[in-house]
Design an enzyme around this catalytic site. Structure first.
Site, PDB file in Angstrom:
ATOM      1  N   THR A   1    -102.414 -26.789   3.404  1.00 29.38           N
ATOM      2  CA  THR A   1    -101.094 -27.256   4.214  1.00 29.38           C
ATOM      3  C   THR A   1     -99.904 -26.364   3.384  1.00 29.38           C
ATOM      4  OG1 THR A   1     -99.484 -28.867   4.172  1.00 29.38           O
ATOM      5  CG2 THR A   1    -101.376 -28.715   2.060  1.00 29.38           C
TER       6      THR A   1
ATOM      7  N   TYR B   1     -99.970 -35.133  -2.472  1.00 33.95           N
ATOM      8  CA  TYR B   1    -100.670 -34.210  -1.449  1.00 33.95           C
ATOM      9  C   TYR B   1    -100.652 -32.780  -1.505  1.00 33.95           C
ATOM     10  CZ  TYR B   1    -101.666 -32.683   3.069  1.00 33.95           C
ATOM     11  OH  TYR B   1    -102.325 -32.094   4.417  1.00 33.95           O
TER      12      TYR B   1
HETATM   13  N1  UFG Z   1     -88.158 -36.707  10.189  1.00 35.84           N
HETATM   14  C1  UFG Z   1     -86.913 -37.582  10.453  1.00 35.84           C
HETATM   15  N2  UFG Z   1     -87.276 -38.871  10.953  1.00 35.84           N
HETATM   16  C2  UFG Z   1     -88.610 -39.508  10.975  1.00 35.84           C
HETATM   17  C3  UFG Z   1     -89.628 -38.372  10.868  1.00 35.84           C
HETATM   18  C4  UFG Z   1     -89.412 -37.134  10.388  1.00 35.84           C
HETATM   19  O1  UFG Z   1     -86.146 -37.175  10.607  1.00 35.84           O
HETATM   20  O2  UFG Z   1     -88.913 -40.589  11.394  1.00 35.84           O
HETATM   21  C5  UFG Z   1     -88.078 -35.448   9.754  1.00 35.84           C
HETATM   22  C6  UFG Z   1     -88.521 -35.100   8.431  1.00 35.84           C
HETATM   23  O3  UFG Z   1     -87.366 -35.193   7.545  1.00 35.84           O
HETATM   24  C7  UFG Z   1     -88.847 -33.573   8.654  1.00 35.84           C
HETATM   25  C8  UFG Z   1     -89.294 -33.348   9.944  1.00 35.84           C
HETATM   26  O4  UFG Z   1     -88.749 -34.580  10.764  1.00 35.84           O
HETATM   27  O5  UFG Z   1     -87.787 -32.764   8.506  1.00 35.84           O
HETATM   28  C9  UFG Z   1     -90.836 -33.463  10.058  1.00 35.84           C
HETATM   29  O6  UFG Z   1     -91.496 -34.538   9.539  1.00 35.84           O
HETATM   30  P1  UFG Z   1     -92.941 -34.902   9.547  1.00 35.84           P
HETATM   31  O7  UFG Z   1     -92.869 -36.339   8.804  1.00 35.84           O
HETATM   32  O8  UFG Z   1     -93.286 -35.064  11.246  1.00 35.84           O
HETATM   33  O9  UFG Z   1     -93.716 -33.920   8.972  1.00 35.84           O
HETATM   34  P2  UFG Z   1     -93.484 -33.074   7.451  1.00 35.84           P
HETATM   35  O10 UFG Z   1     -92.493 -31.796   7.418  1.00 35.84           O
HETATM   36  O11 UFG Z   1     -92.838 -34.122   6.553  1.00 35.84           O
HETATM   37  O12 UFG Z   1     -95.025 -32.996   6.917  1.00 35.84           O
HETATM   38  C10 UFG Z   1     -95.722 -32.160   7.818  1.00 35.84           C
HETATM   39  C11 UFG Z   1     -97.363 -32.590   7.474  1.00 35.84           C
HETATM   40  C12 UFG Z   1     -97.595 -32.268   6.090  1.00 35.84           C
HETATM   41  C13 UFG Z   1     -97.358 -30.749   5.790  1.00 35.84           C
HETATM   42  C14 UFG Z   1     -95.927 -30.344   6.192  1.00 35.84           C
HETATM   43  C15 UFG Z   1     -95.963 -29.003   6.064  1.00 35.84           C
HETATM   44  O13 UFG Z   1     -97.284 -34.064   7.623  1.00 35.84           O
HETATM   45  O14 UFG Z   1     -98.855 -32.432   5.885  1.00 35.84           O
HETATM   46  O15 UFG Z   1     -95.758 -30.901   7.449  1.00 35.84           O
HETATM   47  O16 UFG Z   1     -94.810 -28.327   6.701  1.00 35.84           O
HETATM   48  F1  UFG Z   1     -97.796 -30.439   4.783  1.00 35.84           F
END
Ligand code: UFG
Length: 327
Positions: free
Chosen positions: A117, A141
């Site tokens: 990841t 993680y």
């Molecule tokens: N976000 C919001 N509101 C929400 C959910 C997400 O604003 O309700 C934003 C988050 O702050 C982030 C973006 O949308 O900026 C993407 O969030 P996600 O939760 O979809 O994904 P993450 O970037 O947190 O994490 C994902 C995977 C991880 C991986 C990571 C690597 O879930 O396993 O990408 O980039 F490590």
């Protein structure tokens, strides 16, 4: 044709990999506990129910199917959950990987493709993150995925394993033919929850902060289509099966989109606005994570082909409107 054992083959990314393997003429054998995977997602080859924490179950599966290689997806994968319960993540992900590697060694399987990841990098200043960027995970993680990368490196060095490690950025979208897709319960990822809000299944989404040092103040991420990701895994395993060297490669589209941009595109693609409001930052979210995908192109000839955000949103939307699994 090669038999490939796919741990987590009933999960989101694993099921797309099984489909891509079958399409390339291989036989994916799904190994899954169905803790978060779906029986309906197993469509492309045989399945064994088992848990990597039960070392005997994975060893039996390997002995029974004699795979030429293993793709390892099975893992707990929520950054937020890992922050709340680090021990859970270390036990499940590290022990699971160790049991798998030992079973592979005992049964003489010498090729592995591992699902890592971008969380291994943590916050990073580079505009495009290369594989040799500093490894400073911000969450348990990310830490345990990095530990598994190091465990694999030791098996490569001292046991002759050959491994391909893929570091994913933000995986999204669904199989364009609509056979499989993303169905996490509960769902926390931006794209599916945004589409749930557009469908009226949740009242709104909360944008986690608009005071980041980015152009519009919201976090920037690199969204890559699950089918593009799956294709990279087939290329990776075929390289190893042909005797090629192990590698570590990022998988992403190589372009960043802010949360606001994704919300806007979703409104256009689905033809209705996504109800949203701005809330506080989510702890642990770096401002910007965008991939330099050039190594995957050089080593594997891979490039993202379906990771245009509109294509991702269209496929995710078609899948969601059908109701996901168990509909
Ligand atoms: N976000 C919001 N509101 C929400 C959910 C997400 O604003 O309700 C934003 C988050 O702050 C982030 C973006 O949308 O900026 C993407 O969030 P996600 O939760 O979809 O994904 P993450 O970037 O947190 O994490 C994902 C995977 C991880 C991986 C990571 C690597 O879930 O396993 O990408 O980039 F490590």
């Amino acid at each position: 044709m090669a038999v490939i054992l796919v741990t987590g083959g009933a999960g989101y990314v694993g099921s797309h990999a099984c489909k891509a393997l079958a399409a390339a003429g291989h036989e994916p054998v799904c190994f899954d506990s169905y803790r978060t995977g779906w029986r309906e997602a197993v469509r492309y080859g045989p399945a064994v129910e088992g848990n990597l924490l039960d070392a005997a179950s994975v060893r039996e599966a390997i002995a029974r199917f004699a795979p030429a290689a293993v793709m390892h997806f099975a893992a707990l994968s929520l950054v937020g959950e890992s922050v709340r319960d680090p021990g859970l993540y270390w036990r499940a992900n590290l022990t699971g990987a160790l049991n798998l590697l030992e079973a592979m060694r005992e049964e003489g399987v010498g090729a592995l493709v591992f699902s890592s990841t971008a969380a291994v990098y943590g916050a990073c200043d580079a505009a495009l993150i290369p594989e040799d960027a500093p490894l400073r995970p911000d969450s348990p993680y990310g830490s345990c995925k990095l530990a598994i990368e190091r465990l694999i490196a030791d098996f490569e060095r001292f046991h002759g394993l050959r491994a391909g490690v893929f570091r994913y950025f933000n995986v999204a979208g669904a199989d364009p033919e609509g056979e499989i897709g993303e169905d996490h319960r509960p769902e926390t990822h931006l794209i599916p929850i945004m589409l749930e809000a557009a469908l009226g299944r949740r009242p709104e989404i909360v944008v986690y902060g608009d005071d980041y040092p980015t152009e519009d103040g919201t976090c920037v991420r690199d969204y890559v289509h699950a089918s593009d990701l799956a294709r990279a895994h087939v290329l990776g395993v075929e390289r190893l099966l042909a005797g090629g060297e192990g590698f570590t490669a990022n998988l992403g589209a190589g372009r960043g989109l802010s949360v606001r941009e994704v919300i806007e595109r979703a409104g256009e693609v689905v033809g209705r606005p996504v109800p949203h409001r701005v809330g506080p930052r989510r702890p642990g979210d770096p401002a910007r994570l965008v991939c330099d995908p050039s190594r995957a192109r050089q080593i594997l000839g891979w490039r993202a082909e379906r990771s245009d955000i509109d294509a991702i949103l269209r496929d995710a939307w078609a899948w969601m409107r059908r109701g996901g699994y168990g509909a």
